[in-house]
Write an enzyme that holds these catalytic residues in place. Structure first.
Site, PDB file in Angstrom:
ATOM      1  N   ASP A 167       0.863  -1.181   0.000  1.00 17.32           N
ATOM      2  CA  ASP A 167       0.000   0.000   0.000  1.00 17.32           C
ATOM      3  C   ASP A 167       0.900   1.232   0.000  1.00 17.32           C
ATOM      4  O   ASP A 167       1.447   1.617   1.031  1.00 17.32           O
ATOM      5  CB  ASP A 167      -0.911   0.018   1.234  1.00 17.32           C
ATOM      6  CG  ASP A 167      -1.999  -1.061   1.159  1.00 17.32           C
ATOM      7  OD1 ASP A 167      -1.803  -2.061   0.436  1.00 17.32           O
ATOM      8  OD2 ASP A 167      -3.045  -0.892   1.823  1.00 17.32           O
ATOM      9  N   LYS A 235      -6.705   3.301  -3.612  1.00 14.98           N
ATOM     10  CA  LYS A 235      -7.129   3.298  -2.216  1.00 14.98           C
ATOM     11  C   LYS A 235      -7.305   4.729  -1.762  1.00 14.98           C
ATOM     12  O   LYS A 235      -6.520   5.611  -2.148  1.00 14.98           O
ATOM     13  CB  LYS A 235      -6.049   2.574  -1.387  1.00 14.98           C
ATOM     14  CG  LYS A 235      -6.250   2.591   0.110  1.00 14.98           C
ATOM     15  CD  LYS A 235      -5.155   1.764   0.817  1.00 14.98           C
ATOM     16  CE  LYS A 235      -5.176   1.985   2.325  1.00 14.98           C
ATOM     17  NZ  LYS A 235      -4.093   1.262   3.023  1.00 14.98           N
ATOM     18  N   LYS A 271     -10.137   0.378  -2.696  1.00 14.92           N
ATOM     19  CA  LYS A 271     -10.089   0.159  -1.249  1.00 14.92           C
ATOM     20  C   LYS A 271     -10.354   1.456  -0.494  1.00 14.92           C
ATOM     21  O   LYS A 271      -9.492   2.324  -0.424  1.00 14.92           O
ATOM     22  CB  LYS A 271      -8.710  -0.393  -0.840  1.00 14.92           C
ATOM     23  CG  LYS A 271      -8.559  -0.593   0.677  1.00 14.92           C
ATOM     24  CD  LYS A 271      -7.200  -1.184   1.044  1.00 14.92           C
ATOM     25  CE  LYS A 271      -6.994  -1.194   2.560  1.00 14.92           C
ATOM     26  NZ  LYS A 271      -5.650  -1.645   2.941  1.00 14.92           N
TER      27      LYS A 271
END
Lengths: 335, 479, 286
Positions: A167, A235, A271
């Protein structure tokens, strides 16, 4: 500034923008994407939020939410013990009900990856479709304020330690000052740093930190940018900046993913992370995914919730649905 | 079963406490009518909900007499402040009974509960709340000091927003000091009759609000009654024309809110996803039973294919069915007659060569239903591009330049509303200037607010409802 | 040596030109004592039709002009009126048979009234429009706009003042006008037309028909391209029938007014021929 001719993960950008991939063409492309009217977007999100999900649909949604969770701990105070405890919760969310599904992944800082991998043991997916993934935040998370070399080392280190997913954060400063090429190059480089010795890649989730991008138009452009640069997931947030995930922001990102799919046939994951604490809220996201990109996106490789406290609320709701009466906080474990 | 099928989530009708039969509401009491009663049915099931009275000419006389008496004896003598307090009471009672009213509305009208719950009923309360505050401030309404009320108002309302149209009519009329006789539509009398109970609970002086049920004949008798000072009508342009003729020379003040064939103009720089939502909301809100519905989509030619594809994808997620299910997006068509008209015009559209596309959805066995439908490649001369269909049917036309968009948008005898979608502020303002329509929505559609005047140009009628301008319809300047 | 006068031919005023009636008809205009004054054109339904076409063509330009510009143009009309006051006074005396001082007073009032309305062009919008505080993230503004083509039956018992009182307010917001002049006192209307033609008023914004209101008004009342009907001077006609005819296309109808106060200056005469437009626009920071 001319950006380098794309390396292999930037194949997408070449496919869409053509061979003369420069910051100018990239910028022109991103700025040519239709704008977002915030009022209309928020109304649409609010409308999706009024769906009434009952009985069998609710039961399905609750289980699916668990399967989509990246169970997260991202504290300066994290220890191997804390991570082991998190992993235990990930594998057995509700000891009182063994039919409870496992979460998709645990999400930790890079230095905690070895402990997560170790704690998962055989339950670690390790590149297969079975088991629980280990996701690591990288690239000088959460601010991203470090040299590219440090960010790449951060990434490579986590991948080497067994992280299945990275991430990363984008450079919001560069983005906001219009240096799209720099943001793009960094994502491409980080993607390359996700490459394992065997030539496979750890999945790359690109955190836009939408709370700092501020406008929906920026979120949309950054989403396109991240996808063009090779991100597997987009995300919303680090969870360290308010506002974190919101339904309208997530909706706008899902719309990009839908449009990318229409354009190329390729499916990108989304996400939302941070701030989603209740089952009720999570169900709104599930509805929004289903009605925007389709139900097929409701699987771990295409949608995740980045959350820590959400899991327990879902477990309480699940217990209520099974038993018919309300449960209490003492009947779920604190990670 | 897939997740998207969503398990049923019906709103309970247990909250309703309906009588099997309703009389006319005259002088704060339900009284029997002279004529035969008729039944009001649920358009989703075709089952009877209740029987309602059919007011005869003599019943209309009684109601007007009650309104006249209340006007002369009490209401015109009451201070604006006290009139306002009654209206505030009504606003609160509507809020208290909001769920009940929403369920009744969806039952009787066929509209989705999410709309009656989230749009109609909250706006009803807001409308009374807004005009309540005006009652003691009429000196500031723009007609000079001491404006006067008109007297008895005859109000005839349509079936598409039964209770909301009642609020649009009654709230400003009462705030301005008039008394009213209101006739709800033949197919949707239920919420007006529940509103009569609210009038009783608010302890409004007898005769200030009278509600009489019936069909077109009752409406005609009411608007042509010689002791009526004001006529307010919302409905079809054809009936509006008849009213304009029959009241000519009578000195009655008339406001008409009639049909429309609104253009929803989408430029190529529009915020595309919101525009698609706006198109959907513009024509499929309330099954398209909306006089200001955006029934003509004017889309810039270079984005036509993209917009239509997005639109079809979006329509495929609309859920048609039980109006009382909280997840229903498209409810029932209000009546068999209306369904017949929608079918006829749609068939004409097809015969005239437009490309018909209908969203795939299961149609319930009983009741009146029409699946969301788009006609593409519609020419400006086609009947479906000119006539009000009043159903979930969208005609798609294209344009190449802003000037062409404006010309096509204005090329209609109607002029109620229009939509503009663009990211370019200067263009929006310039186009808004040139559109001949009373309500222009820019980057939004079908928004309503008690503070915002609503009403049309040309054959869409005259007079405004809502806002300060809405008061002027019920006042005259002091002389 | 006496000068033999050169009398004027009174014609119609359509689209900025002064045509004879297409019908070729005229009628005699005389003093109250029956002395012949002129042969006025007797407009036909086709002249009315042509006048509506001219008016329709003028709407967008006049309505689209800035309010400041309309004010300047209308004020210019008053200036030119003032310059030709002697001619108006003379015509009023001859048509109406009133004293010179009464004629002067009528012209004074007509000029002042024209100036009063000229000043309204850039103000009435502020007075009758407003921002609406709706419960949501929207900019919401209500403004008046011209209705379009307004057909007027001018007051019949006045030669200049009645005409000015009916025509000027309709022009303020940007309407174009077809006016049927006083049948008995038509000469001032054509002289006013000459004033308009030599001011800066665009062609077609005002069109003047002389002749029989009873003959022409029904064609205007039923004309689908007329948006509003000012019956201020139609009290002696079958005006209810005109209103009924106007209902076919739902024209806005302003009822007859009688007596010396007819068409008295009022803001309501401006707003009667306007439409109310409300524009919503979304409002958001992000």
């Amino acid at each position: 500034m001319t950006i380098e001719r794309a390396v292999s993960p930037a194949q997408r950008a070449i496919q869409v923008l053509g061979d003369d991939l420069t910051e100018t063409t990239l910028k022109r492309y991103l700025e040519g994407i239709p704008g977002i009217d915030a009022v209309g977007l928020e109304q649409r999100a609010a409308g999706l939020g009024t769906r009434s999900i009952k009985t069998t649909s609710k039961a399905w949604a609750l289980d699916r939410i668990i399967e989509l969770i990246d169970l997260t701990t991202l504290e300066g105070a994290d220890t191997p013990g804390k991570v082991r405890s998190l992993v235990a919760k990930a594998l057995l969310p509700d000891p009182s009900d063994l039919s409870t599904p496992r979460v998709a992944a645990v999400c930790v800082y890079g230095d905690m990856v070895p402990y997560a991998v170790e704690a998962l043991g055989a339950a670690h997916s390790a590149g297969t479709d079975e088991g629980v993934n280990v996701a690591a935040v990288a690239t000088a998370f959460p601010s991203g304020r470090a040299s590219l070399a440090v960010k790449l080392a951060d990434t490579a280190d986590a991948v080497a330690a067994g992280a299945d997913e990275i991430d990363m954060v984008i450079d919001r400063g560069a983005f906001l000052s219009g240096r799209f090429g720099q943001v793009f190059d960094e994502i491409v480089a980080v993607k390359e740093a996700c490459r394992r010795a065997d030539g496979s890649y750890a999945h790359l989730k690109v955190i836009l930190e939408t709370g700092e991008l501020n406008t929906y138009d920026n979120v949309r452009r950054a989403s396109w940018l991240a996808i063009l640069a090779g991100g597997d997931f987009i995300k919303t947030s680090t969870g360290k900046v308010a506002p974190a995930a919101t339904l309208p922001v997530t909706l706008s990102m899902l719309e990009v993913v839908r449009d990318w799919h229409r354009l190329t046939g390729e499916k990108i994951g989304v996400k939302p992370a941070g701030g989603i604490r209740s089952s009720k809220d999570a169900i709104k996201y599930v509805v929004t995914v289903a009605e925007t990109v389709g139900e097929e996106w409701l699987q771990p490789h295409l949608f995740r919730f980045g959350a820590s406290s959400l899991l327990n609320d879902v477990l309480l709701q699940r217990q209520k649905m099974k038993s018919g009466h309300y449960s209490g906080a003492d009947y779920v474990t604190i990670d | 079963m897939t997740f998207l099928e969503y398990a049923p989530a019906p709103e309970s009708t247990a909250i309703l406490n309906l009588k099997p039969e309703y009389g006319l509401f005259i002088g704060n009491e339900f009284v029997a009518a002279e004529g035969e009663s008729f039944s009001t049915i649920s358009p989703a099931t075709e089952k009877e909900i209740a029987r309602v009275a059919n007011a005869s000419a003599a019943d209309v006389d009684r109601a007007v007499a009650a309104a006249r008496k209340a006007y002369d004896k009490t209401w015109s003598k009451l201070s604006g402040r006290d009139r306002g307090k009654y209206l505030f009471r009504i606003a609160r009672l509507v809020q208290e009974r909001a769920r009940e009213l929403a369920v009744a509305e969806s039952l009787d009208n066929g509209k989705p509960i999410k709309e009656s719950r989230d749009v109609d009923v909250p706006l009803v309360a807001a409308w009374f709340f807004y005009y309540a505050g005006w009652a003691d401030k009429l000196d500031y309404a723009g007609l000079g000091g001491n404006p006067r009320s008109l007297g008895v108002a005859a109000q005839v309302i349509p079936w598409n927003f039964p209770l909301l149209m009642l609020a649009w009519k009654i709230a400003p009329a009462l705030a301005a000091g008039n008394t009213v006789v209101l006739k709800p539509a033949e197919t949707t009398p239920l919420t007006a009759l529940l509103f009569a109970e609210i009038v009783q609970q608010a302890d409004l002086p007898a005769g200030v609000v009278n509600i009489i049920t019936g069909a077109g004949e009752t409406g005609r008798a009411l608007v042509n009654h010689p002791d009526v000072d004001k006529v307010a009508f919302t409905g079809s342009t054809e009936v509006g024309r008849q009213i304009a003729r029959s009241t000519a020379g009578s000195g009655k003040k008339v406001t008409l809110e009639l049909g429309g064939k609104a253009a929803n103009i989408v430029f190529d720089d529009a915020p595309i996803d919101q525009a698609v939502e706006g198109i959907v909301n513009g024509i499929f809100f309330n099954q398209g039973h909306v006089c200001c519905a955006g029934s003509r989509l004017l889309v810039q030619e270079n984005i036509h294919d993209d917009v239509v594809e997005r639109l079809k994808n979006r329509l495929s997620t609309l859920r048609l069915g039980d109006p009382l299910d909280k997840n229903t997006d498209i409810g029932a068509i209000n009546s068999a007659e209306q369904l017949q008209r929608i079918r006829e015009l749609s068939d004409i559209g097809e015969a005239e060569g437009a490309e018909r596309w209908t969203a795939e959805c299961a149609i319930p066995e009983n009741g009146f239903w029409f699946a969301p439908t788009i006609f593409d490649n519609v020419s400006t001369s086609s009947r479906i591009a000119r006539e009000e269909i009043f159903g979930p049917v969208l005609s798609v036309l294209t344009f190449r330049t802003p000037a062409e968009a404006i010309a096509k948008a204005n090329n209609t005898p109607y002029g109620l509303s229009a939509g503009i979608w663009s990211d370019k502020g200067s263009r929006i303002l310039a186009v808004a200037d040139k559109l001949r329509a009373g309500v222009i929505w820019a980057n939004t559609f079908n928004r309503f607010d008690p503070a915002s005047p609503f009403g049309g140009y040309k054959e869409s009628g005259y007079g405004r409802e809502g806002g300060r301008h809405g008061l002027a319809a019920y006042l005259k300047g002091a002389k | 040596m006496t000068h033999i006068a050169v009398p004027k031919t009174y014609k119609l005023f359509i689209g900025g030109a002064f045509p004879r009636s297409e019908s070729g008809r005229t009628y005699e205009v005389a003093t109250p004592k029956g002395v012949f004054l002129a042969n006025a054109a007797k407009a036909s339904r086709k002249d009315a039709r042509d006048a509506v076409v001219a008016a329709r063509g003028a709407v967008s330009g006049w309505a689209g002009a800035t309010a400041y510009n309309r004010g300047q143009v209308l004020y210019r009309v008053a200036e030119v009126l003032e310059g030709r006051r002697a001619q108006f006074e003379d015509e009023i005396v001859r048509q109406e048979g009133v004293s010179a001082s009464a004629a002067r007073a009528q012209v004074d009032e007509a000029i002042d009234r024209w100036v009063w309305y000229a000043g309204w062009t850039d103000k009435f919008t502020q007075v009758v429009g407003n921002a609406n505080p709706v419960a949501g993230p929207y900019f919401n503004l209500t403004v008046p706009e011209p209705t379009g083509v307004v057909a007027i039956v001018a007051p019949q018992d006045s030669s200049l003042l009645g005409l000015v009182s009916a025509v000027a307010p309709a022009l303020v917001s940007g309407n174009a006008v077809v006016v049927v002049a006083s049948e008995t006192f038509p000469l001032s209307s054509i002289t006013l037309a000459e004033v308009l033609a030599t001011s800066d008023l665009p062609k077609g914004v005002v069109n003047v028909l002389t002749g029989s209101p009873a003959e022409i008004a029904p064609w205007l009342a039923s004309h689908a391209d007329v948006n509003a009907l000012d019956l201020v001077g139609a009290g002696a006609l079958d005006w209810i029938d005109l209103e009924i005819a106007a209902a076919d296309t739902l024209k806005r109808v302003y009822p007859p007014e009688n007596g010396p106060d007819a068409a008295a200056p009022a803001l309501s005469r401006i707003t009667a021929f306007t439409e109310t437009k409300t524009v919503w626009h979304t409002k958001a920071l992000i």
